[in-house]
Design an enzyme around this catalytic site. Sequence first.
Site, PDB file in Angstrom:
ATOM      1  N   HIS A  81      22.813  28.985  28.847  1.00 34.70           N
ATOM      2  CA  HIS A  81      23.472  28.581  27.605  1.00 34.70           C
ATOM      3  C   HIS A  81      24.527  27.534  27.911  1.00 34.70           C
ATOM      4  O   HIS A  81      25.158  27.563  28.980  1.00 34.70           O
ATOM      5  CB  HIS A  81      24.116  29.793  26.919  1.00 34.70           C
ATOM      6  CG  HIS A  81      24.496  29.548  25.497  1.00 34.70           C
ATOM      7  ND1 HIS A  81      25.695  28.974  25.141  1.00 34.70           N
ATOM      8  CD2 HIS A  81      23.827  29.781  24.338  1.00 34.70           C
ATOM      9  CE1 HIS A  81      25.753  28.881  23.822  1.00 34.70           C
ATOM     10  NE2 HIS A  81      24.650  29.355  23.315  1.00 34.70           N
ATOM     11  N   ASP A 105      18.391  33.472  21.802  1.00 33.74           N
ATOM     12  CA  ASP A 105      17.084  33.021  21.341  1.00 33.74           C
ATOM     13  C   ASP A 105      15.936  33.766  22.014  1.00 33.74           C
ATOM     14  O   ASP A 105      14.824  33.795  21.493  1.00 33.74           O
ATOM     15  CB  ASP A 105      16.922  31.519  21.609  1.00 33.74           C
ATOM     16  CG  ASP A 105      17.984  30.701  20.917  1.00 33.74           C
ATOM     17  OD1 ASP A 105      18.127  30.842  19.701  1.00 33.74           O
ATOM     18  OD2 ASP A 105      18.675  29.921  21.594  1.00 33.74           O
TER      19      ASP A 105
END
Length: 450
Positions: free
Chosen positions: A328, A385
Site C-alpha cells: 500500500h 482490496d
Amino acid sequence: MFWDNSMPLAPRPPEKRETDKTMSKKVTLNYEGQSHEFDVRVGSEGETGFDISQLRSRTGLVTLDSGYGNTGSCESAITYIDGEKGVLRYRGIPIEQFAQSPNFIEVAWLLIFGKLPTTEEYAEFVVDLRRHANLDEGMKHHFEGFPRHAHPMAILSAMINALSCFYPEVMDVDSPESFRNASARLISKVRTIAAYAFRHSQGQPYNYPDPRLTYVPNFMHMMFSQPYVQYECDDTVRTALNLLLILHADHEQNCSTSTVRMVGSSQANLFASCSAGVSALWGPLHGGANVAVLQMLENIHKGNLTPEEYVKLAKDKESGVRLMGFGHRVYKNFDPRANILSEQAGKLFAAMDRKDPLLDVARKLEQIALEDPYFVERNLYPNVDFYSGIILRALGIPTDMFTVMFAIGRMPGWIAHWWEQNQTPGSRISRPRQIYTGNQLSNYVPMDQR
C-alpha cells in the site's frame, strides 16, 4: 417533516487546538546566501511538517513533489493514519471498534459531523435518509439515455452531477441545517442511482426504495428484488456490507478525496465536487484495484496455476506478472482494514455454507506472502482490496459494480472533507505550481515559411 427549532443543528467539525497550529520550532532554509525560517506545524498525533505557504513569495522557489507524497495539502480533523504502525482512526476512534456491530450510517454521521450521534440525532438522520431515497421521476429518462453497456461509474458520476439540476435548493449550503439536508440527500440517493444503473444494464425495471428498510437492506432490495419476489437481506449480508462500506468511508487525503477538496476549493457545490470524486475513484490504481485482484484470482484458478507457481512468477521481474492486492502507498506494515475483512470473509462464507475456489486461492496467497522473506522484507502485506472483491462477489455484486460500491462507502468521507474545507477560514482555491521544462522564448513562424 418539519424541523424542530429546539433540535440542535449539525455541529461543525471540531476546532483544532491552538497548540496544534503553530509551534515554536522553526525550519531554516539556506539558499544563495540567504536564510529563511518557516514555522513547524505539529498535529494532535505528533505529525510534523513545516509551513511553506510563503515559500515562493519569500524566496522565489517552489517545491517539486510528483504525486504529492511529501506534501500536506491541508490540516484536517477527520481521519488519522499511521502507515508504519498500521493505524486507521475515524475522528480518533480505531477502525477495529466499528467491526463489532457495524453501522454505516452511524459512522457516516461521525465523519461528517465530528462526533457519534445521539439517539435522537441518529433517528432523525435515518428518517432523512428514508424520505430522500427516491429520485425525481424525470431522472429516469437520463438513465434511458445511456447504452446498456455503459460503465456504472460513468453513470454514477453523471447522475450525481445531475442531482443539482433536479434539487437546486441544496446547491447553496450556507448553514449546518442546509448542509445536513444536502448530506442526507446525497448519501441516500447515491445508492438509488447505483441500483438504477445496475438495473438499467440488465434491462430490468427499476425498484423503488422501500421506506420500511434500513440503508443496506434497502440498497440490496433495489438491486435484486424482482416483481412479486422481494429480496430478503439476512443479517449476514447486512453485516458484511455495512462493514465493507465503513472500511471504505474515508482514508485521509487520497486521490479522490483530494479531488473533491480541489474542486470544492473553487466553491463548486457539493454534488459537483463529489461527482468529480467518483471520476477520480474510477481509475484502476484507486477504486478499481479490487477488480484487478479478482481478475488475478480468476486467472490463477482458470489457468490451473497453483498459488505457489503464481507467486514464483510474481517474484520474477521478467515475467510481467504482478501480485495484486498486496502492499500500500501509505501502509508500510499492514493494512488494518484487510485484517478485518479477512476475518469477515471467513464468517460470511461459513454462514452462507458455500465454497468459493477463489477464496481458497486468496487464503493460500496470503499465507505464502506472509511467510516468504521476499514479501516480508518488502512489507508486501494484503491490503483492503485483497478481500473486498471476494466479499462483494459472495454478495452477488457484479464485478463492474465493485468500484460503485467503493463510491457509496466513500461518500461520507468526501462530504466531510468538502464541509471541513468549506468551514475553514481563509481557505483558498487550490492552484499547484509547476517547474516549466518546455521551449524558451520562441518566435512564431508563418505557415509558408515552415
